[in-house]
Scaffold this motif. Structure first.
Motif, PDB file in Angstrom:
ATOM      1  N   LYS A 137       0.844  -1.194   0.000  1.00  0.00           N
ATOM      2  CA  LYS A 137       0.000   0.000   0.000  1.00  0.00           C
ATOM      3  C   LYS A 137       0.875   1.237   0.000  1.00  0.00           C
ATOM      4  O   LYS A 137       1.819   1.349   0.767  1.00  0.00           O
ATOM      5  N   MET A 138       0.552   2.148  -0.909  1.00  0.00           N
ATOM      6  CA  MET A 138       1.302   3.401  -1.026  1.00  0.00           C
ATOM      7  C   MET A 138       0.477   4.509  -0.403  1.00  0.00           C
ATOM      8  O   MET A 138      -0.707   4.652  -0.715  1.00  0.00           O
ATOM      9  N   GLY A 139       1.087   5.272   0.516  1.00  0.00           N
ATOM     10  CA  GLY A 139       0.379   6.405   1.120  1.00  0.00           C
ATOM     11  C   GLY A 139       1.353   7.314   1.821  1.00  0.00           C
ATOM     12  O   GLY A 139       2.346   6.836   2.374  1.00  0.00           O
ATOM     13  N   ASN A 140       1.088   8.621   1.815  1.00  0.00           N
ATOM     14  CA  ASN A 140       1.975   9.600   2.449  1.00  0.00           C
ATOM     15  C   ASN A 140       3.421   9.445   1.988  1.00  0.00           C
ATOM     16  O   ASN A 140       4.346   9.562   2.791  1.00  0.00           O
ATOM     17  N   GLY A 141       3.607   9.133   0.702  1.00  0.00           N
ATOM     18  CA  GLY A 141       4.952   9.017   0.157  1.00  0.00           C
ATOM     19  C   GLY A 141       5.696   7.763   0.582  1.00  0.00           C
ATOM     20  O   GLY A 141       6.867   7.605   0.282  1.00  0.00           O
ATOM     21  N   GLU A 142       5.004   6.884   1.292  1.00  0.00           N
ATOM     22  CA  GLU A 142       5.664   5.651   1.724  1.00  0.00           C
ATOM     23  C   GLU A 142       4.989   4.433   1.107  1.00  0.00           C
ATOM     24  O   GLU A 142       3.772   4.400   0.942  1.00  0.00           O
ATOM     25  N   LEU A 143       5.816   3.454   0.777  1.00  0.00           N
ATOM     26  CA  LEU A 143       5.304   2.170   0.317  1.00  0.00           C
ATOM     27  C   LEU A 143       5.403   1.195   1.491  1.00  0.00           C
ATOM     28  O   LEU A 143       6.498   0.956   2.013  1.00  0.00           O
ATOM     29  N   CYS A 144       4.246   0.718   1.938  1.00  0.00           N
ATOM     30  CA  CYS A 144       4.223  -0.212   3.068  1.00  0.00           C
ATOM     31  C   CYS A 144       3.754  -1.568   2.575  1.00  0.00           C
ATOM     32  O   CYS A 144       2.916  -1.650   1.684  1.00  0.00           O
ATOM     33  N   TYR A 145       4.320  -2.619   3.145  1.00  0.00           N
ATOM     34  CA  TYR A 145       3.795  -3.938   2.796  1.00  0.00           C
ATOM     35  C   TYR A 145       3.714  -4.827   4.031  1.00  0.00           C
ATOM     36  O   TYR A 145       4.389  -4.592   5.038  1.00  0.00           O
ATOM     37  N   GLU A 146       2.855  -5.822   3.924  1.00  0.00           N
ATOM     38  CA  GLU A 146       2.743  -6.849   4.962  1.00  0.00           C
ATOM     39  C   GLU A 146       2.752  -8.205   4.288  1.00  0.00           C
ATOM     40  O   GLU A 146       2.057  -8.415   3.291  1.00  0.00           O
ATOM     41  N   VAL A 147       3.561  -9.105   4.818  1.00  0.00           N
ATOM     42  CA  VAL A 147       3.605 -10.480   4.324  1.00  0.00           C
ATOM     43  C   VAL A 147       3.141 -11.404   5.448  1.00  0.00           C
ATOM     44  O   VAL A 147       3.611 -11.295   6.586  1.00  0.00           O
ATOM     45  N   LYS A 148       2.199 -12.264   5.118  1.00  0.00           N
ATOM     46  CA  LYS A 148       1.786 -13.308   6.068  1.00  0.00           C
ATOM     47  C   LYS A 148       2.108 -14.652   5.459  1.00  0.00           C
ATOM     48  O   LYS A 148       2.141 -14.791   4.227  1.00  0.00           O
ATOM     49  N   MET A 149       2.323 -15.653   6.306  1.00  0.00           N
ATOM     50  CA  MET A 149       2.531 -16.998   5.759  1.00  0.00           C
ATOM     51  C   MET A 149       1.886 -18.042   6.667  1.00  0.00           C
ATOM     52  O   MET A 149       1.653 -17.802   7.856  1.00  0.00           O
ATOM     53  N   ALA A 150       1.594 -19.166   6.044  1.00  0.00           N
ATOM     54  CA  ALA A 150       1.151 -20.339   6.802  1.00  0.00           C
ATOM     55  C   ALA A 150       2.199 -21.420   6.581  1.00  0.00           C
ATOM     56  O   ALA A 150       2.748 -21.549   5.486  1.00  0.00           O
ATOM     57  N   THR A 151       2.508 -22.148   7.643  1.00  0.00           N
ATOM     58  CA  THR A 151       3.461 -23.258   7.522  1.00  0.00           C
ATOM     59  C   THR A 151       2.745 -24.562   7.858  1.00  0.00           C
ATOM     60  O   THR A 151       1.548 -24.571   8.169  1.00  0.00           O
ATOM     61  N   ASN A 152       3.495 -25.647   7.816  1.00  0.00           N
ATOM     62  CA  ASN A 152       2.901 -26.944   8.152  1.00  0.00           C
ATOM     63  C   ASN A 152       2.368 -26.972   9.593  1.00  0.00           C
ATOM     64  O   ASN A 152       1.434 -27.700   9.896  1.00  0.00           O
ATOM     65  N   LEU A 153       2.964 -26.124  10.482  1.00  0.00           N
ATOM     66  CA  LEU A 153       2.566 -26.144  11.886  1.00  0.00           C
ATOM     67  C   LEU A 153       1.726 -24.946  12.327  1.00  0.00           C
ATOM     68  O   LEU A 153       1.109 -24.971  13.382  1.00  0.00           O
ATOM     69  N   THR A 154       1.730 -23.880  11.515  1.00  0.00           N
ATOM     70  CA  THR A 154       1.107 -22.621  11.951  1.00  0.00           C
ATOM     71  C   THR A 154       0.208 -22.074  10.840  1.00  0.00           C
ATOM     72  O   THR A 154       0.604 -22.090   9.675  1.00  0.00           O
ATOM     73  N   ASP A 155      -0.994 -21.610  11.208  1.00  0.00           N
ATOM     74  CA  ASP A 155      -1.884 -21.043  10.182  1.00  0.00           C
ATOM     75  C   ASP A 155      -1.411 -19.645   9.788  1.00  0.00           C
ATOM     76  O   ASP A 155      -0.405 -19.162  10.289  1.00  0.00           O
ATOM     77  N   LEU A 156      -2.129 -18.996   8.892  1.00  0.00           N
ATOM     78  CA  LEU A 156      -1.691 -17.717   8.322  1.00  0.00           C
ATOM     79  C   LEU A 156      -1.454 -16.666   9.418  1.00  0.00           C
ATOM     80  O   LEU A 156      -2.386 -16.289  10.130  1.00  0.00           O
TER      81      LEU A 156
END
Ligand code: HEM
Length: 167
Positions: A137-156
């Motif tokens: 997401k781009m806002g206020n001149g900044e590009l922000c991102y979020e990465v989530k992951m799920a593994t064999n043992l843990t959900d997203l």
């Protein structure tokens, strides 16, 4: 005079393919910092350089990211790939990670809100990872991102959060 002005006028995005144009704000080099976490690991911080580039009139954005441990500048994760936006607001992204993991991401973008939402359609050659989502997401001149992951043992669950400025 008018003819002279017309002759000198170069449209700023003339070489940007129409499907790339809505995401042209991404093009360039971004630097910033992020923090990583996951229920099974010790939280960490990192610095990052992202690059989005394109070749004239090609319907694709080349993407790369490098990260470093904060303070020591020791290289951490790196990845690169291609973003393929479509005229209908959908987007397909392929990413190869330095760990050997390969991703195909599918999602949508909103040019006005300057947001791109991606969800893995395929995660390959991964020992633990089952699913990855990425939101930019781009806002206020900044590009922000979020990465989530799920593994064999843990959900997203959140793994990365960063904000970067164009240099
Ligand atoms: C841990 C995947 C991006 C740094 C992990 C783990 C996985 C993973 C599966 C182990 C989790 C567990 O054992 O339960 C991914 C994926 C990424 C990604 C799929 C991209 C989508 C990054 C980036 C960095 C990073 C960009 C650094 C800036 C770390 C660190 C750990 C970790 C430091 C903890 C290692 C440890 O304590 O053993 N990651 N990662 N990761 N990741 Fe990532």
């Amino acid at each position: 005079r008018k003819a002279e002005m017309a002759a000198n006028f170069i449209p700023p995005l003339a070489t940007v393919h129409p499907v790339v144009q809505p995401l042209a704000f991404l093009l360039g080099t971004w630097r910033g910092q992020g923090e990583g976490s996951f229920p099974t690991i010790t939280p960490f911080t990192y610095s990052e350089e992202l690059n989005f580039s394109h070749s004239p009139n090609k319907p694709v954005i080349a993407y790369s990211s490098k990260t470093w441990k904060l303070n020591t500048n020791q290289p951490m994760h790196a990845e690169s790939g291609y973003w393929r936006p479509q005229i209908d607001g959908t987007i397909e992204v392929v990413i190869a990670q330095s760990t050997g993991l390969a991703e195909v991401q599918k999602g949508t973008f909103d040019a006005e809100q300057r947001i791109v939402k991606l969800k893995s359609a395929l995660v390959g050659n991964a020992s633990k990872v089952k699913q990855i989502t990425r939101v930019f997401k781009m806002g206020n001149g900044e590009l922000c991102y979020e990465v989530k992951m799920a593994t064999n043992l843990t959900d997203l669950q959140p793994h990365l959060k960063a904000s970067l400025k164009k240099i």
